[in-house]
Scaffold this motif. Structure first.
Motif, PDB file in Angstrom:
ATOM      1  N   PHE A  98       0.859  -1.180   0.000  1.00 58.65           N
ATOM      2  CA  PHE A  98       0.000   0.000   0.000  1.00 58.65           C
ATOM      3  C   PHE A  98       0.893   1.227   0.000  1.00 58.65           C
ATOM      4  O   PHE A  98       1.968   1.223   0.596  1.00 58.65           O
ATOM      5  CB  PHE A  98      -0.950   0.029   1.209  1.00 58.65           C
ATOM      6  CG  PHE A  98      -2.290   0.598   0.850  1.00 58.65           C
ATOM      7  CD1 PHE A  98      -3.285  -0.216   0.343  1.00 58.65           C
ATOM      8  CD2 PHE A  98      -2.538   1.960   0.976  1.00 58.65           C
ATOM      9  CE1 PHE A  98      -4.520   0.301  -0.029  1.00 58.65           C
ATOM     10  CE2 PHE A  98      -3.766   2.491   0.614  1.00 58.65           C
ATOM     11  CZ  PHE A  98      -4.764   1.658   0.112  1.00 58.65           C
ATOM     12  N   ALA A  99       0.435   2.274  -0.694  1.00 58.64           N
ATOM     13  CA  ALA A  99       1.234   3.500  -0.788  1.00 58.64           C
ATOM     14  C   ALA A  99       0.373   4.700  -0.452  1.00 58.64           C
ATOM     15  O   ALA A  99      -0.861   4.620  -0.444  1.00 58.64           O
ATOM     16  CB  ALA A  99       1.808   3.637  -2.190  1.00 58.64           C
ATOM     17  N   LEU A 100       1.034   5.811  -0.207  1.00 59.68           N
ATOM     18  CA  LEU A 100       0.298   7.039   0.048  1.00 59.68           C
ATOM     19  C   LEU A 100      -0.299   7.581  -1.249  1.00 59.68           C
ATOM     20  O   LEU A 100      -1.450   7.994  -1.298  1.00 59.68           O
ATOM     21  CB  LEU A 100       1.245   8.081   0.667  1.00 59.68           C
ATOM     22  CG  LEU A 100       0.607   9.386   1.101  1.00 59.68           C
ATOM     23  CD1 LEU A 100      -0.412   9.152   2.205  1.00 59.68           C
ATOM     24  CD2 LEU A 100       1.673  10.357   1.569  1.00 59.68           C
ATOM     25  N   GLN A 101       0.520   7.518  -2.316  1.00 58.74           N
ATOM     26  CA  GLN A 101       0.078   8.069  -3.599  1.00 58.74           C
ATOM     27  C   GLN A 101       0.227   7.041  -4.714  1.00 58.74           C
ATOM     28  O   GLN A 101       0.870   6.019  -4.536  1.00 58.74           O
ATOM     29  CB  GLN A 101       0.982   9.239  -3.980  1.00 58.74           C
ATOM     30  CG  GLN A 101       1.001  10.334  -2.984  1.00 58.74           C
ATOM     31  CD  GLN A 101       1.656  11.569  -3.594  1.00 58.74           C
ATOM     32  OE1 GLN A 101       1.399  11.919  -4.729  1.00 58.74           O
ATOM     33  NE2 GLN A 101       2.511  12.191  -2.834  1.00 58.74           N
ATOM     34  N   SER A 102      -0.287   7.386  -5.889  1.00 56.47           N
ATOM     35  CA  SER A 102      -0.151   6.491  -7.036  1.00 56.47           C
ATOM     36  C   SER A 102       1.317   6.432  -7.466  1.00 56.47           C
ATOM     37  O   SER A 102       2.116   7.303  -7.117  1.00 56.47           O
ATOM     38  CB  SER A 102      -1.005   6.985  -8.199  1.00 56.47           C
ATOM     39  OG  SER A 102      -0.488   8.217  -8.648  1.00 56.47           O
TER      40      SER A 102
END
Ligand code: SD4
Length: 336
Positions: A310-314
């Protein structure tokens, strides 16, 4: 979008498969069968590092050896401007490396701000195996490396020197400028800056190990250390539960003890993907939503061989290799 196109073109060209996360998860799950190894790394180009790790895993070797050898691939690659040789320097033009390693028995080793040594991960492993300590920094780490047969090398390439000089001109030596470059930097020719490698592996014996290595944030202040060599932040392994590693702005990852947070969430029943998401959400809530413009990504595996990210942004990608899937590249889901 640009990053996606680049990944698709360059990696599909070299035989890698770009998959949506759901498909990839399905493909990863057969690796959960007992005795089936797997290796996962931050960032798509690290399919090459996974291939090296796979040589160890597929022949029954230890996860610890797999991750060490795997991350040595980008460490030696002059084209990789975020790790080892060719990594972008600090604002004084010094390449300072951060690395750590953790095995299935809770053994840890780390080096911080190490200069002139192409393979800091090997030094981190020696700290783990040959000293009563777990971390060596700067001069002391270098002294230890040289005493153990490592050779001093100039890690600044023509390319990284040129980029640093250009930065100096544009930034006026302002440390506040470093973040901007971390997010937006593109090497000449439009090539992406592929960031830190964090690698996690599960071996045939069901043991998990991890390694994380980086040249850190480009143009940082001299002496700055990020999350990558900090056990619990950039990497954490608990053989009874699983493992996690991080990439992105280290200051934010350290703030929430990121990788440890992911592993603890898995301990209490979350899947690797859910656990990574919890850590990203925690970061955002701790900062009251104020982490604009920064990227942070986690990858994780559990004892069953399930994987997640999972990431904060694309734009965060990761690479997976299992007994049934070669050179798999995935795009992480993201929060904002
Ligand atoms: C650091 N986390 O030094 C590292 C850098 C990184 O993607 O991961 N870049 O903060």
């Amino acid at each position: 979008m640009k990053r996606r196109k680049f990944i698709t073109q360059s990696l599909l060209g070299s035989g890698a498969i770009l998959l949506a996360t759901k498909q990839a998860r399905a493909l990863a799950s057969p690796a959960a069968e007992a005795g089936s190894p797997l290796v996962i790394s931050t960032w798509a180009p690290n399919v090459k590092a996974n291939a090296k790790a796979w040589e160890v895993l597929s022949t029954g070797g230890r996860a610890l050896d797999a991750v060490e050898r795997g991350v040595m691939v980008p460490e030696a690659d002059p084209e990789d401007t975020s790790v080892g040789y060719g990594g972008l320097p600090d604002r004084d033009g010094r390449v300072t490396l951060d690395s750590c390693i953790m095995d299935e028995a809770g053994n840890i080793g780390s080096v911080m701000c190490l200069e002139h040594i192409m393979h800091p991960i090997r030094v981190a492993r020696m700290v783990m195996e040959k000293t009563p300590h777990v971390i060596l920094v700067g001069e002391g780490a270098l002294q230890f490396a040289l005493a153990n047969g490592f050779q001093k090398q100039d890690l600044l390439t023509e390319n990284s020197r040129r980029i640093w000089k250009q930065w100096l001109q544009e930034s006026k030596y302002d440390p506040m400028d470093t973040l901007k470059h971390m997010k937006e930097y593109k090497a000449p020719g439009g090539k992406e800056n592929h960031d830190t490698i964090g690698m996690l592996a599960l071996d045939r014996n069901g043991n998990i190990s991890g390694a994380c290595t980086t040249s850190g944030m480009a143009f940082k202040m001299h002496g700055r250390v990020g999350d990558s060599p900090v056990i619990g932040a950039g990497l954490y392994v608990d053989n009874a539960v699983g493992a996690a590693t991080a990439t992105g702005v280290g200051e934010e990852v350290i703030r929430i003890c990121g990788s440890h947070t992911v592993v603890e969430a898995m301990r209490y029943g979350k899947t690797p993907r859910e656990a990574c998401k919890i850590a990203v959400e925690r970061m955002l809530s701790l900062r009251r939503g104020k982490i604009e413009g920064k990227q942070i990504g986690f990858i994780a595996i559990n004892k069953k061989g399930e994987v997640g990210a999972f990431a904060l942004q694309s734009g965060f990608t990761y690479a997976l290799r299992t007994a049934v899937g070669k050179d798999i590249v995935m795009e992480s889901e993201f929060l904002i």
